[in-house]
Design an enzyme around this catalytic site. Structure first.
Site, PDB file in Angstrom:
ATOM      1  N   PRO A  12      27.655  34.851  83.322  1.00 56.10           N
ATOM      2  CA  PRO A  12      26.447  34.776  82.501  1.00 56.10           C
ATOM      3  C   PRO A  12      25.856  36.135  82.128  1.00 56.10           C
ATOM      4  O   PRO A  12      25.902  37.081  82.917  1.00 56.10           O
ATOM      5  CB  PRO A  12      25.462  33.995  83.375  1.00 56.10           C
ATOM      6  CG  PRO A  12      25.989  34.117  84.757  1.00 56.10           C
ATOM      7  CD  PRO A  12      27.475  34.224  84.638  1.00 56.10           C
ATOM      8  N   ASN A  13      25.346  36.175  80.930  1.00 56.34           N
ATOM      9  CA  ASN A  13      24.634  37.323  80.357  1.00 56.34           C
ATOM     10  C   ASN A  13      25.541  38.481  79.947  1.00 56.34           C
ATOM     11  O   ASN A  13      25.091  39.418  79.292  1.00 56.34           O
ATOM     12  CB  ASN A  13      23.513  37.825  81.301  1.00 56.34           C
ATOM     13  CG  ASN A  13      22.516  36.721  81.615  1.00 56.34           C
ATOM     14  OD1 ASN A  13      22.029  36.071  80.689  1.00 56.34           O
ATOM     15  ND2 ASN A  13      22.242  36.484  82.871  1.00 56.34           N
ATOM     16  N   TYR A  25      23.884  48.952  81.650  1.00 55.00           N
ATOM     17  CA  TYR A  25      25.202  48.392  81.370  1.00 55.00           C
ATOM     18  C   TYR A  25      25.964  49.098  80.240  1.00 55.00           C
ATOM     19  O   TYR A  25      27.102  48.717  79.939  1.00 55.00           O
ATOM     20  CB  TYR A  25      25.063  46.896  81.039  1.00 55.00           C
ATOM     21  CG  TYR A  25      24.506  46.090  82.194  1.00 55.00           C
ATOM     22  CD1 TYR A  25      25.219  45.981  83.378  1.00 55.00           C
ATOM     23  CD2 TYR A  25      23.255  45.468  82.105  1.00 55.00           C
ATOM     24  CE1 TYR A  25      24.710  45.262  84.455  1.00 55.00           C
ATOM     25  CE2 TYR A  25      22.746  44.743  83.174  1.00 55.00           C
ATOM     26  CZ  TYR A  25      23.473  44.644  84.345  1.00 55.00           C
ATOM     27  OH  TYR A  25      22.977  43.931  85.411  1.00 55.00           O
ATOM     28  N   ALA A  79      25.360  37.372  87.663  1.00 59.20           N
ATOM     29  CA  ALA A  79      24.428  36.968  88.722  1.00 59.20           C
ATOM     30  C   ALA A  79      25.007  35.891  89.640  1.00 59.20           C
ATOM     31  O   ALA A  79      24.559  35.760  90.789  1.00 59.20           O
ATOM     32  CB  ALA A  79      23.122  36.478  88.091  1.00 59.20           C
ATOM     33  N   HIS A 102      32.112  44.921  88.894  1.00 58.09           N
ATOM     34  CA  HIS A 102      30.761  45.051  88.332  1.00 58.09           C
ATOM     35  C   HIS A 102      30.678  46.347  87.547  1.00 58.09           C
ATOM     36  O   HIS A 102      31.190  47.377  88.001  1.00 58.09           O
ATOM     37  CB  HIS A 102      29.702  45.070  89.438  1.00 58.09           C
ATOM     38  CG  HIS A 102      29.733  43.838  90.276  1.00 58.09           C
ATOM     39  ND1 HIS A 102      29.223  42.638  89.844  1.00 58.09           N
ATOM     40  CD2 HIS A 102      30.275  43.602  91.496  1.00 58.09           C
ATOM     41  CE1 HIS A 102      29.432  41.713  90.760  1.00 58.09           C
ATOM     42  NE2 HIS A 102      30.065  42.282  91.779  1.00 58.09           N
TER      43      HIS A 102
HETATM   44  C1  DQA Z   1      26.731  42.798  87.128  1.00 56.87           C
HETATM   45  C2  DQA Z   1      25.720  43.006  88.265  1.00 56.87           C
HETATM   46  C3  DQA Z   1      24.980  41.716  88.561  1.00 56.87           C
HETATM   47  O1  DQA Z   1      24.036  41.931  89.603  1.00 56.87           O
HETATM   48  C4  DQA Z   1      24.237  41.229  87.333  1.00 56.87           C
HETATM   49  O2  DQA Z   1      23.615  39.993  87.610  1.00 56.87           O
HETATM   50  C5  DQA Z   1      25.089  41.159  86.134  1.00 56.87           C
HETATM   51  C6  DQA Z   1      26.075  42.208  85.892  1.00 56.87           C
HETATM   52  C7  DQA Z   1      27.419  44.123  86.711  1.00 56.87           C
HETATM   53  O3  DQA Z   1      28.423  44.050  86.021  1.00 56.87           O
HETATM   54  O4  DQA Z   1      26.934  45.210  87.030  1.00 56.87           O
HETATM   55  O5  DQA Z   1      24.933  40.282  85.285  1.00 56.87           O
HETATM   56  O6  DQA Z   1      27.746  41.912  87.586  1.00 56.87           O
END
Ligand code: DQA
Length: 145
Positions: A12-13, A25, A79, A102
């Site tokens: 997600p996201n 990011y 997340a 990540h």
């Molecule tokens: C993430 C780190 C996670 O804590 C966060 O919820 C994300 C992105 C990263 O790529 O740094 O959505 O996975």
């Protein structure tokens, strides 16, 4: 010689990369990151999948295992990393090696990000190298690290 296939699975996201908190990011979109992976590893057949939904991610893992053609999975669970027992159980359920990645260094951020419920069942964890985390994840699956 058969082609090596790798699944790059994003949660997600991550569809919002490029617009989402670029100071954390970066400015690349998910398509930019995927394109770079294809360019950097021309011999690998990548499948890219992103979903906002937990069930879609567990289903994709099962599909990948059932297809029987994947070397492994590079997973940025977003997340879900921090609380999805369903995703953890799905990773445990499949025999495919899964590398947790990540973009950001989750250990240098809010305390809740230091907990990963999936790390224990992943082959390894790579965090904090931006898009490079995915590249390192691929190299890990290829046995190059
Ligand atoms: C993430 C780190 C996670 O804590 C966060 O919820 C994300 C992105 C990263 O790529 O740094 O959505 O996975």
């Amino acid at each position: 010689m058969s082609t090596t296939s790798i699944l790059v699975l994003n949660g997600p996201n991550l569809s919002r990369l490029g617009k989402r908190e670029p100071e954390i990011y970066g400015h690349q979109t998910i398509d930019d990151i995927n394109r770079e992976l294809s360019v950097s590893f021309p011999d690998i057949s990548f499948e890219f999948f992103q979903s906002e939904h937990e069930g879609a991610m567990t289903e994709k893992l099962f599909e990948a295992e059932d297809r029987g053609s994947f070397r492994g999975v590079v997973l940025n669970a977003g997340a879900f990393t921090h609380y999805s027992i369903a995703l953890r159980d799905a990773i445990s359920a499949v025999k495919l090696p899964v590398i947790e990645v990540h973009l950001s260094n989750v250990h240098a951020r809010e305390p809740f990000r230091r907990t990963s419920v999936i790390s224990e069942v992943c082959r390894g964890v790579i965090s904090g190298f931006g898009a490079g985390s995915y590249h390192l994840g691929v190299r890990a699956l290829l046995g190059e690290v």
